[in-house]
Motif scaffolding. Structure first.
Motif, short mmCIF file in Angstrom:
data_model
loop_
_atom_site.label_atom_id
_atom_site.label_comp_id
_atom_site.label_asym_id
_atom_site.label_seq_id
_atom_site.Cartn_x
_atom_site.Cartn_y
_atom_site.Cartn_z
N LEU A 10 1.07 -1.15 0.01
CA LEU A 10 -0.09 -0.09 -0.17
C LEU A 10 0.92 1.29 -0.06
O LEU A 10 0.31 2.23 -0.75
CB LEU A 10 -0.97 0.11 1.07
CG LEU A 10 -1.71 1.31 1.40
CD1 LEU A 10 -2.76 1.40 0.55
CD2 LEU A 10 -2.39 1.10 2.63
N SER A 13 2.36 1.81 -3.27
CA SER A 13 1.54 2.22 -4.64
C SER A 13 0.98 3.76 -4.11
O SER A 13 0.75 4.29 -5.13
CB SER A 13 0.46 1.35 -4.47
OG SER A 13 -0.49 1.75 -3.33
N MET A 14 1.21 4.24 -2.86
CA MET A 14 0.93 5.46 -2.64
C MET A 14 2.00 6.49 -2.63
O MET A 14 1.95 7.61 -2.57
CB MET A 14 0.31 5.49 -1.27
CG MET A 14 -1.13 4.83 -1.48
SD MET A 14 -2.14 5.24 0.10
CE MET A 14 -2.35 6.89 0.21
N LYS A 15 3.20 5.94 -3.01
CA LYS A 15 4.56 6.68 -2.80
C LYS A 15 4.75 7.89 -3.74
O LYS A 15 5.06 9.26 -3.43
CB LYS A 15 5.78 5.58 -3.09
CG LYS A 15 7.18 6.58 -2.79
CD LYS A 15 8.24 5.73 -3.27
CE LYS A 15 8.35 4.12 -2.32
NZ LYS A 15 9.28 3.26 -2.93
N LEU A 17 1.95 9.60 -5.03
CA LEU A 17 0.72 10.28 -4.99
C LEU A 17 1.06 11.91 -4.57
O LEU A 17 0.48 12.74 -5.01
CB LEU A 17 -0.12 9.86 -4.10
CG LEU A 17 -1.57 10.59 -3.84
CD1 LEU A 17 -2.53 10.41 -5.30
CD2 LEU A 17 -2.53 9.51 -2.99
N ALA A 92 -7.11 10.28 -8.84
CA ALA A 92 -6.13 9.78 -8.26
C ALA A 92 -6.11 9.31 -6.67
O ALA A 92 -5.85 8.49 -6.27
CB ALA A 92 -4.61 10.74 -8.54
N VAL A 93 -6.75 10.47 -6.19
CA VAL A 93 -6.91 10.29 -4.77
C VAL A 93 -8.18 9.25 -4.56
O VAL A 93 -7.97 8.27 -3.79
CB VAL A 93 -7.23 11.57 -4.01
CG1 VAL A 93 -7.65 11.29 -2.49
CG2 VAL A 93 -6.17 12.37 -4.27
N LYS A 95 -9.05 6.82 -6.61
CA LYS A 95 -8.64 5.64 -6.66
C LYS A 95 -7.96 4.89 -5.51
O LYS A 95 -8.43 3.86 -5.07
CB LYS A 95 -7.52 5.68 -7.71
CG LYS A 95 -7.05 4.23 -8.28
CD LYS A 95 -5.96 4.25 -9.39
CE LYS A 95 -5.28 2.88 -9.66
NZ LYS A 95 -4.46 2.98 -10.85
N HIS A 96 -7.15 5.44 -4.74
CA HIS A 96 -6.37 4.98 -3.44
C HIS A 96 -7.56 4.71 -2.51
O HIS A 96 -7.37 3.90 -1.74
CB HIS A 96 -5.52 5.86 -3.11
CG HIS A 96 -4.09 5.79 -4.10
ND1 HIS A 96 -3.33 4.65 -4.08
CD2 HIS A 96 -3.58 6.89 -4.99
CE1 HIS A 96 -2.30 5.04 -4.84
NE2 HIS A 96 -2.47 6.22 -5.30
N GLN A 98 -10.89 4.05 -2.93
CA GLN A 98 -11.58 2.87 -3.15
C GLN A 98 -10.71 1.59 -2.78
O GLN A 98 -11.15 0.74 -2.48
CB GLN A 98 -11.79 3.01 -4.61
CG GLN A 98 -12.71 3.92 -5.01
CD GLN A 98 -14.34 3.60 -4.83
OE1 GLN A 98 -14.50 2.57 -4.35
NE2 GLN A 98 -15.17 4.51 -4.88
N GLU A 99 -9.30 1.49 -3.31
CA GLU A 99 -8.44 0.51 -2.99
C GLU A 99 -8.36 0.21 -1.40
O GLU A 99 -8.70 -1.01 -1.04
CB GLU A 99 -7.15 0.74 -3.64
CG GLU A 99 -7.14 0.66 -5.04
CD GLU A 99 -5.62 0.83 -5.51
OE1 GLU A 99 -4.94 1.44 -4.90
OE2 GLU A 99 -5.82 0.72 -6.87
N VAL A 100 -8.12 1.04 -0.54
CA VAL A 100 -8.21 1.12 0.65
C VAL A 100 -9.56 0.28 1.32
O VAL A 100 -9.59 -0.60 2.17
CB VAL A 100 -7.62 2.10 1.33
CG1 VAL A 100 -7.85 2.07 3.12
CG2 VAL A 100 -6.12 2.63 1.12
#
Length: 843
Positions: A10, A13-15, A17, A92-93, A95-96, A98-100
């Motif tokens: 996680l 993947s957010m590095k 952002l 972009a925000v 998407k993260h 939703q994934e979390v």
């Protein structure tokens, strides 16, 4: 352990952002500042105009009003650009988030079902099955898929099957909330219309309601100036020629169904295909023996007689979910398209290049290409700033084939005198072109279709093991092909002669033969689409209706601050506008056959198990304009419509559904291909640079600058025409019925060298051009200092994406000097050391 792994993934993947958001906010702030300044200046000038209107002549008033209108349009365009940037940041925000949210739901379900463990037995039907409730189906794969096994998949099977007891039937359930992974489009910023843009200005809804694939449309895109009375149906839903009547429901085949499928899939953001792990049974003795032989000795496999009592609790549950989602794509739908088995890592990758003719990047040319979107765009990388180093066929193709700039490969235009397949090319450049190096690397290769405009044989270019080259310029029917050692003439019957389809069939045969021979292959196809005569296949004629060429801010505008011949033009007549719109529609129709070609290639790659080991490049030789700056159709200009091209890449290890903003140009394609294919590296005498790292590393850096060159032809102003061809119903005969009204396109003073700059964070996005000037006898003369030929053209595309305001007189002396020095260096550079040293780089 699985929790730690999840957190690491996680965070990784957010590095990027924060940096991405910072870049977006900085761009919005800069646009705000420039808009505020421009707005203040516009208000001041308007007030001054009102105060002094009585003292102005009618002509001066009209000039001022036109200036105000253009400046206001530029402000409006900047606002739209800000909306796009904001929407991208929000997505972009989101998407993260939703994934979390999805992962949290999965962890909660795991906690609730902790007692439901994976229990595998030695019962008669040893089974490990994943139930995917989201799609209400049970997914499985038998050992015919065993060539796609990975270490993690094997480990999953072993752990699950080895946890044996003497009771019950082994079942492993994964229950997920329905639809939790379907990522909806952001409801605050959806896209609509045939232009696929956000809502702005006046819009109209199609009265087909939820039956319409696009729902809402901008007035300008569907040629409306006011809201019609009564019902209104869009071009997809209406009876042809009558917007007030709805046609029959969508056919099961044809472009309407394809568009409906593509847009609905886009709106729903379907994130899942059917995923699976494996269904194994002790009854399949031979297959189990094969699997047992394939497993490393360290693995305790029930197929070898060894077992372990490993607990298949929450850790394995998450592992199974990960494997089911990431590692397998064995459903029927996925298998047909992308479910090819893995090829040995030791095998060199296959490489395919599809090169279209005159396809633009900015005027929605991929609108009716759903197969390209599905197979390439959604599965690969889009380069938003793909650039042609010269906006005309032969020079651009020569750079693509050789990795060299114009001044090194020598092809300055499409003529023999301009070295289009001339002596310098044949005796020097072609002998060191990409095909020669691919041949040395051991590749089986085929070139099919348009090569260079003046290629007419008699020999086959060196390096290609198979040759299927078109004589001359793009044709759809009635052409000649050099088929290896034979010269073959084609007629005008669609079933056997339509060139795009002929190329598709030849490509399928070549892929099948290469797969059977177990040889790495290199395939390059040059299609005629979307070049004149803009002749679509019969099944696609008149399938694109009710739309017009995009009315961009520079559409049918003439600006005095341009070089000759652009500043000398007159606005298009109504008939020229009508013809330009007709050409726009026909171009889209011809590209539908290219879309079929792409689909055929990917079907064949999947069927021959080559897909996972194949790089696929899709681009055009240069762009195209349709009404911009009052030029009805053609290319050859320095503006982005002409020099930007569609550029999509898919391959092993490349990110999926990703956009990169680094500017890559055609001189970089050959270096990239040879860098992927061989260990020898890029030849030092090539000018371009490999962008292989951009394909594989999201943090790779790249050059900011690219050089664009063009050498004008003819006299002061030249026009370009296009034939109009018709065919009988049985497609056995074609004849010329006339020509489109020639459009102004070129001139001897249309000779320029430009630096096109784009930084990876888009904080720089501009172009500066210098010119060479000639008199009517084509003698070089000094360019007038008070005209664009003398002071150049400079556009800041961050705030002026359609290049409506020439700012060349506004830049500093130091900046101008830096541009000119760099242009002079690039006009004479040779090889990697010189040509790459003169470029600035993003670090």
């Amino acid at each position: 352990m699985m929790t730690t792994m999840y957190l690491d993934q996680l965070l990784d993947s957010m590095k990027a952002l924060p940096a991405e958001l910072q870049r977006s906010f900085r761009m919005i702030r800069e646009l705000d500042e420039k808009m505020a300044q421009a707005k203040a200046e516009l208000e001041r000038d308007c007030a001054h105009f009102k105060e002094n209107i009585a003292s102005l002549s009618v002509q001066e008033r009209e000039t001022k009003l036109r200036d105000f209108r253009d400046r206001f349009a530029a402000l409006k365009q900047t606002s739209v650009e800000k909306l796009h940037i904001a929407a991208q940041s929000y997505e972009a925000v989101e998407k993260h988030i939703q994934e979390v949210d999805s992962d949290l739901s999965a962890f909660e379900a795991e906690a609730r079902q902790r007692k439901r463990t994976c229990v595998c037995t030695r019962a008669r039907a040893s089974v490990c099955t994943v139930y995917h409730s989201t799609r209400a189906c049970v997914l499985s794969v038998d050992l015919r898929c065993r060539s796609s096994l990975t270490a993690l998949t094997i480990l999953l099977w072993v752990n699950c099957l080895a946890a044996a007891t003497s009771e019950g039937t082994p079942v492993f359930h994964v229950q997920e909330p329905a639809g939790q992974y379907d990522l909806p489009v952001d409801p605050n910023e959806p896209t609509y219309c045939i232009c696929n843009q956000v809502s702005y200005g006046e819009m109209i809804a199609c009265d087909s309601n939820d039956k319409c694939p696009l729902e809402w449309f901008h007035f300008a895109c569907v040629d409306l100036t006011e809201r019609p009375k009564g019902k209104w149906f869009c071009p997809f839903c209406r009876v042809p020629g009558d917007f007030s009547k709805r046609r029959e429901p969508f056919r099961s085949t044809g472009y309407e169904a394809e568009v409906l499928e593509v847009y609905r899939a886009f709106r729903e953001r379907i994130a899942f295909r059917n995923r699976c792990i494996c269904l194994l049974s002790p009854g399949c003795g031979a297959e189990h023996a094969a699997l047992g032989a394939a497993l490393p000795e360290a693995f305790p496999s029930p197929f070898r007689g060894g077992t372990t009592n490993d607990d298949c609790g929450s850790g394995l549950l998450l592992l199974c979910v990960l494997a089911a989602v990431v590692l397998c794509t064995c459903s029927a739908a996925a298998s047909a398209a992308d479910g090819a088995t893995e090829t040995s890592n030791a095998q060199r990758p296959n490489i395919i290049i599809v090169l279209t003719d005159d396809q633009d990047a900015l005027l929605n040319s991929t609108m009716f290409m759903p197969k390209l979107k599905h197979h390439v765009i959604e599965q690969g990388i889009t380069f938003a700033f793909g650039l042609a180093n010269s906006p005309v066929c032969c020079p651009s193709r020569s750079s693509l084939l050789s990795g060299r700039y114009i001044h090194n490969h020598g092809a300055v235009n499409n003529s023999v005198a301009g070295n289009c397949y001339g002596e310098k090319w044949i005796q020097e450049t072609e002998k060191d072109a990409l095909a020669v190096h691919m041949n040395k690397a051991g590749y089986r290769s085929l070139y099919g279709g348009k090569y260079l405009n003046l290629y007419y044989g008699p020999s086959n270019p060196p390096g290609w093991t198979e040759w299927f080259g078109l004589y001359g310029n793009s044709r759809y029917y009635n052409y000649t092909i050099k088929d290896n050692d034979k010269t073959v003439k084609f007629g005008d019957k669609y079933d056997t002669d339509y060139l795009t389809d002929v190329l598709a069939r030849r490509a399928v045969r070549f892929i099948n033969e290469s797969a059977a021979a177990d040889e790495p292959f290199f395939l390059w196809l040059g299609t005629p689409s979307a070049h004149a005569s803009f002749t679509p296949a019969p099944q696609y004629e008149n399938t694109v209706t009710g739309i017009k060429a995009p009315r961009t801010p520079n559409y049918n505008k003439v600006y005095a601050d341009r070089h000759r011949p652009v500043r000398d033009l007159s606005p298009m007549t109504d008939e020229q506008i009508r013809q330009s719109d007709e050409i726009y529609r026909k171009r889209l129709e011809t590209l539908r056959s290219v879309d079929d070609l792409v689909g055929d290639i990917f079907d064949t790659l999947a069927a021959t198990n080559q897909l996972s080991n194949t790089w696929f490049f899709f681009t055009g030789d240069h762009g195209f304009h349709l009404g911009q700056f009052a030029m009805g159709f053609d290319k050859r200009q320095l503006y982005d419509t002409d020099i930007r091209v569609p550029y999509f890449v898919r391959g092993p290890g490349a990110a999926a559904n990703t956009t990169r903003y680094e500017p890559i140009s055609h001189v970089d394609l050959a270096p990239t291909v040879i860098d992927i294919a061989a260990d020898s590296g890029v030849p030092s005498n090539w000018d371009g640079r490999s962008y292989k790292q951009l394909l594989l590393d999201p943090h790779a850096t790249w050059k900011a600058d690219n050089v664009i060159q063009y050498f004008g032809e003819g006299k002061t102003t030249e026009s370009c025409g296009a034939n109009i061809l018709q065919y009988q119903a049985d497609n056995n005969t074609c004849w010329r019925v006339g020509s489109y009204i020639p459009a102004p396109c070129d001139g001897v003073n249309n000779t320029y060298t430009c630096i096109r700059r784009v930084s990876d964070d888009l904080s720089t996005n501009d172009i500066f051009c210098t010119f060479e000037c000639f008199d009517d006898a084509r003698r070089v003369v000094p360019c007038p200092a008070n005209q664009a030929g003398g002071y150049g053209e400079y556009y800041d595309l961050r705030t002026d994406p359609w290049q409506t305001v020439n700012l060349a007189l506004n830049i500093s002396t130091a900046q101008r000097r830096a541009f000119i020095d760099q242009i002079n260096a690039l006009k004479h550079c040779k090889g990697q050391a010189e040509c790459q040293r003169t470029l600035s780089w993003n670090n």
